[in-house]
Design an enzyme around this catalytic site. Structure first.
Site, PDB file in Angstrom:
ATOM      1  N   HIS A   6       0.855  -1.187   0.000  1.00 13.38           N
ATOM      2  CA  HIS A   6       0.000   0.000   0.000  1.00 13.38           C
ATOM      3  C   HIS A   6       0.896   1.244   0.000  1.00 13.38           C
ATOM      4  CE1 HIS A   6       1.079  -0.527   4.233  1.00 13.38           C
ATOM      5  NE2 HIS A   6       1.001   0.804   4.292  1.00 13.38           N
ATOM      6  N   HIS A  17       5.776   5.674  -0.982  1.00 15.55           N
ATOM      7  CA  HIS A  17       6.525   4.458  -1.284  1.00 15.55           C
ATOM      8  C   HIS A  17       5.666   3.248  -0.925  1.00 15.55           C
ATOM      9  CE1 HIS A  17       7.145   5.149   3.002  1.00 15.55           C
ATOM     10  NE2 HIS A  17       7.276   3.833   3.103  1.00 15.55           N
TER      11      HIS A  17
END
Length: 184
Positions: free
Chosen positions: A43, A129
């Protein structure tokens, strides 16, 4: 059993999850990390809430629904791998993503909203990220992300924000418990 933590994040579509999982299979031999993130747990975090009382969670969710629903979906793509932490032994290895203005705006609005409810905001600059692995345990110092296969610049559409609940005793450990759709 520890209390669950919560966080808001952008989910990753299955085709990107599968690509990242296959990519990790090719680098694991050279990448001595203690824990590899389950592919279902990939995620992009927007805001970490931590342990939250039920009423506070419900109130903040209502505000988040109002805040996010009028926002438009946007395009994202993978960039380069990287790490957080001391270079000889980083704590996080990640797949980098673009930082389009829509993502920065979404993250900032999420943080501002959560600060209104008393949640402390991250002081560091937002660096989107996808965490891939944790805690370098190699006998040799970490060689740097450049030592691994490059990431293909795969692209996808960010269409929704999820509220995730952690289950530290399970794998995968993140459960999507609320979804807020972005406009098309």
């Amino acid at each position: 059993m520890t209390a669950p933590h919560y966080f808001f994040a952008l989910p990753i579509p299955n085709e990107i999850k599968n690509y990242l999982y296959e990519w990790t299979q090719h680098i694991k031999e050279k990448a001595a990390f203690k824990r590899w993130v389950h592919r279902e747990d990939y995620h992009i975090t927007l805001f970490f809430l931590g342990n939250v009382e039920k009423i506070m969670l419900e109130n903040s969710l209502q505000e988040m629904n109002n805040l996010i629903e009028p926002l438009s979906s946007f395009s994202l793509s993978l960039t380069v791998p990287g790490s957080f932490g001391q270079s000889p032994s980083p704590r996080i290895f990640y797949a980098g993503t673009e930082r389009p203005e829509q993502l920065v705006k979404l993250q900032r609005k999420t943080a501002d909203c959560m600060e209104m409810f008393g949640f402390p905001s991250e002081k560091r600059k937002y660096r989107p990220h996808i965490t891939i692995a944790r805690k370098w345990i190699g006998e040799e110092p970490y060689p740097g992300a450049d030592a691994f296969l490059p990431l293909e610049q795969r692209q996808w559409q960010a269409k929704e924000v999820y509220l995730y609940k952690t289950h530290l005793d399970k794998s995968p450990k993140y459960e999507a418990i609320h979804k807020i759709k972005l406009q098309k």
